[in-house]
Design a protein around this motif. Sequence first.
Motif, mmCIF file in Angstrom:
data_model
loop_
_atom_site.group_PDB
_atom_site.id
_atom_site.type_symbol
_atom_site.label_atom_id
_atom_site.label_comp_id
_atom_site.label_asym_id
_atom_site.label_seq_id
_atom_site.Cartn_x
_atom_site.Cartn_y
_atom_site.Cartn_z
ATOM 1 N N LEU A 184 0.912 -1.287 0.003
ATOM 2 C CA LEU A 184 -0.195 0.050 0.034
ATOM 3 C C LEU A 184 0.850 1.299 -0.032
ATOM 4 C CD1 LEU A 184 -3.166 -0.077 -0.022
ATOM 5 C CD2 LEU A 184 -3.104 0.260 2.390
ATOM 6 N N SER A 185 0.353 2.296 -0.968
ATOM 7 C CA SER A 185 1.016 3.519 -0.676
ATOM 8 C C SER A 185 0.769 4.300 0.375
ATOM 9 C CB SER A 185 0.841 4.370 -2.027
ATOM 10 O OG SER A 185 -0.472 4.522 -2.143
ATOM 11 N N LYS A 186 1.449 5.420 0.751
ATOM 12 C CA LYS A 186 1.317 6.147 1.993
ATOM 13 C C LYS A 186 -0.453 6.516 2.129
ATOM 14 C CE LYS A 186 2.839 10.209 4.228
ATOM 15 N NZ LYS A 186 1.811 11.354 3.831
ATOM 16 N N GLU A 187 -1.156 6.785 1.232
ATOM 17 C CA GLU A 187 -2.533 7.519 1.208
ATOM 18 C C GLU A 187 -3.333 6.181 0.421
ATOM 19 O OE1 GLU A 187 -3.816 9.850 2.716
ATOM 20 O OE2 GLU A 187 -1.693 10.341 3.536
ATOM 21 N N GLY A 188 -2.629 5.134 -0.051
ATOM 22 C CA GLY A 188 -3.416 4.065 -0.532
ATOM 23 C C GLY A 188 -4.425 3.573 0.248
ATOM 24 N N VAL A 189 -5.716 2.729 -0.275
ATOM 25 C CA VAL A 189 -6.638 2.021 0.352
ATOM 26 C C VAL A 189 -6.804 0.769 0.057
ATOM 27 C CG1 VAL A 189 -8.023 3.995 0.963
ATOM 28 C CG2 VAL A 189 -8.353 2.913 -1.304
ATOM 29 N N PHE A 190 -7.045 -0.234 1.130
ATOM 30 C CA PHE A 190 -7.341 -1.453 0.966
ATOM 31 C C PHE A 190 -8.813 -1.754 1.041
ATOM 32 C CE2 PHE A 190 -7.088 -5.954 3.096
ATOM 33 C CZ PHE A 190 -7.539 -6.646 2.167
ATOM 34 N N VAL A 191 -9.654 -2.009 0.128
ATOM 35 C CA VAL A 191 -11.267 -2.136 0.043
ATOM 36 C C VAL A 191 -11.467 -3.693 -0.409
ATOM 37 C CG1 VAL A 191 -13.197 -1.196 -0.990
ATOM 38 C CG2 VAL A 191 -10.909 0.255 -1.143
ATOM 39 N N PHE A 192 -12.294 -4.042 0.325
ATOM 40 C CA PHE A 192 -12.810 -5.519 0.200
ATOM 41 C C PHE A 192 -14.370 -5.759 0.609
ATOM 42 C CE2 PHE A 192 -12.273 -7.037 4.469
ATOM 43 C CZ PHE A 192 -11.214 -6.139 4.959
ATOM 44 N N GLU A 193 -15.056 -6.097 -0.126
ATOM 45 C CA GLU A 193 -16.362 -6.434 0.494
ATOM 46 C C GLU A 193 -16.746 -7.775 0.525
ATOM 47 O OE1 GLU A 193 -18.456 -3.889 -2.711
ATOM 48 O OE2 GLU A 193 -18.886 -5.819 -3.636
ATOM 49 N N GLU A 194 -17.309 -8.486 1.595
ATOM 50 C CA GLU A 194 -17.494 -9.690 2.084
ATOM 51 C C GLU A 194 -18.978 -9.998 2.525
ATOM 52 O OE1 GLU A 194 -14.544 -11.758 1.942
ATOM 53 O OE2 GLU A 194 -13.745 -9.893 1.045
#
Length: 403
Positions: A184-194
């Motif tokens: 992940l970059s500094k302002e990156g996001v990890f998005v997941f739906e479950e």
Amino acid sequence: MKCKFAGHNIEPFMSFGKMPIANGFLKKKEFNKEFFYDLRVGFSEKFSLFQLDEYPSVKKMFHKNYPFYTSSSKFMIRHFKEYAQWSKKFLKSNSKIIELGSNDGTFLRNFKNTSIDSFGFEPSKNVSDFAKKRGINSINKFFNTTNIKLLKNFEHNTDLICGANVVCHVPNLKDLFTSVEKLLSKEGVFVFEEPYLGAVYEKNSYDQIYDEHIYLFSAIAISKIANEYDLRIIDLIPQSTHGGSMRYVLSRKLSNRQKTKNVNKIISYEKKINLDNAQFCKEFKKNCEKSKKNLKAKLIELKNKNKKICGYAATSKSTTILNYCNIGPDLIDYVTDTTAEKIGKFTPGSHIPIVDHKLFKEKNPDIAVLFAWNHIEEILKKEKKFKNDGGKWLTFFPKIKVQ
Ligand code: TYD
């Protein structure tokens, strides 16, 4: 294999009995070598994590003939288009994206012909090949700390890591979160739906419990897991997919991204219904047992009235229902499905024949048990004729309905 994310063995609170692989659709000649395991579930108080006690080897689940194509549902194609559109707010023109479990490329397709650099990890060869044919950068491997090394210049440089219905499939969550932390970059996001534990509990939709869903997450669980890494939840967005899912949006702990009001609101709701502790498990177990009794009784009642009963869609979810409720070809004559890999085979464990959906109208059943109840709107719309001709749908969550 024992599920040990929480670091110790969790005492299971319920068993759904002897269970085959949910997507293990099989031929008659394979019946006698079918694999079964005991589907038990437990709850880790430490992480508020709902989990399988044991799970079959991942190689049994994700292989060269994985029979699920995201693009088999028009609704899902639209959903992924909207998901991609929404995620653009986190992206720049030269951003990098990684999708976990990219399946047939339905999500990443939306970034084709843009300057965004995207890769998908997809362990099942048939769907990965299908994605490649559609021009998607699909890596036919699991997303993990070893395989992410195949990507050049993604470390600390990926603005979006995303997935849908995939994180709950991954036994080694530690490795998955470590990989995310690396990329992940500094302002990156990890998005997941479950699939969302809150929805499963409220609707009693226990069919979300099967081998591939090693975990059923809540916001509290994800927040506790994220806290073990350089991650925190900044947004939570409920989704209607899979009968009730949650989109989790995580950033680095020190990123400048603001947390939305949704986060505290949803966490408070979860505390109110006791999803943070094992209290709800007792109630859940009781509800499952009641649902099992009622569904079986209803099918027997209909059969005794000489109704022709079929199943609609050979979903993975239906494997839990059919095996837990002990429903076989004595009650359901056949199941219709649109997937080539399933047609002509039998449902796992319960051994009900699967026929081409094209025969649905022709065979003229009295009752269709809607196993793909999560796609109810789409299905009712396209099958208006079935009802007009006197057919009835049987749905079972939260309560049994014949309509
Ligand atoms: P889904 O609920 O997405 O599956 P799962 O429980 O496996 O995650 O449904 C996918 C299956 O349902 C797939 O085998 C195709 C079948 N299907 C139909 O046969 N007709 C339909 O209209 C839809 C939407 C799905």
